[in-house]
Scaffold this motif. Structure first.
Motif: not given
Length: 245
Positions: A207-229
């Protein structure tokens, strides 16, 4: 402006995650064990027009270093909106369980597991002041007991007695922390960025870092209805992202 601390962010996936969150309007505290490396990374981002970032010296295996980073960041903000426990180490190879070097194992656990716990505990007070605090523990599919016990698991050749167990421990901590904070607005998840070509694996990743970074950033950006645990690996489960522990 929301802000985030990313450990081990002076290169590779950590740096790319910083880049992507800067583009989303975050102020980034770019954690680096070596301050010069961190400053070099900041200059690189500045050259790209990304200026809301500063380097913070933090060695996650050293409590004094973590305390100093907490003091430094605490002088600049009363609130931390997100923490990404990204810093880690592989332990090298081979990692045969029957012959694993316990000194190396201690070092890997001290970084991948205890380091994440130390940093989380040091910054939890600032995170609690955020309206939408997020904690992302950067994990690996190699930390999944279910997947690793499957004879058809595609990464069997990388399983061993050090790295996978350290991430399994981090995963369990993620579950426990998410449960403890369940009545608060925290979202706490373990995220596998995927088998990414970086210095970490001698660029064996696909894989490439662009995709990897996006995968991590996505779970910083999740809203109140996002997953936890949850344990997330979009590489291994592109449909929902969630994989078994």
């Amino acid at each position: 402006m929301k802000n985030v601390l990313i450990t081990g962010a002076n290169k590779s996936i950590g740096l790319e995650t910083a880049r992507q969150l800067l583009k989303q309007g975050y102020y980034v505290f770019l954690g680096s064990r070596d301050l010069k490396n961190g400053q070099d990374a900041v200059e690189m981002l500045n050259a790209e027009g990304l200026n809301e970032v500063e380097s913070v010296k933090i060695d996650i295996t050293n409590q004094e270093s973590i305390n100093n980073a907490r003091t430094e960041i605490g002088r600049k903000t009363e609130v931390l909106d997100a923490l990404i426990n990204n810093a880690g180490m592989s332990g090298g190879s081979p990692q045969a369980p029957s012959t694993v070097d316990l000194d190396v194992m201690n070092l890997v656990f001290d970084t991948n597991f205890y380091g994440a716990v130390r940093v989380t505990q040091a910054f939890i007070d600032l995170l609690e002041k955020s309206k939408q605090p997020r904690i992302v523990n950067v994990s690996s599919g190699l930390g999944s007991l279910t997947l690793s016990s499957d004879p058809n698991f595609k990464y069997h050749q990388f399983k061993g007695g050090i790295y996978g167990p350290s991430k399994a421990a981090l995963n369990m901590y993620t579950i426990a922390l998410a449960y403890e904070l369940r009545e608060k607005p925290f979202k706490v998840n373990a995220v596998d960025p995927g088998f990414t070509a970086t210095d970490f694996n001698n660029h064996l990743g696909t894989g490439n870092v662009n995709v990897a970074g996006a995968r991590i950033a996505k779970y910083v950006l999740i809203g109140e209805d996002g997953p936890t645990g949850k344990f997330i690996s979009e590489e291994m489960n592109p449909e929902t992202g969630e994989i078994p522990w």
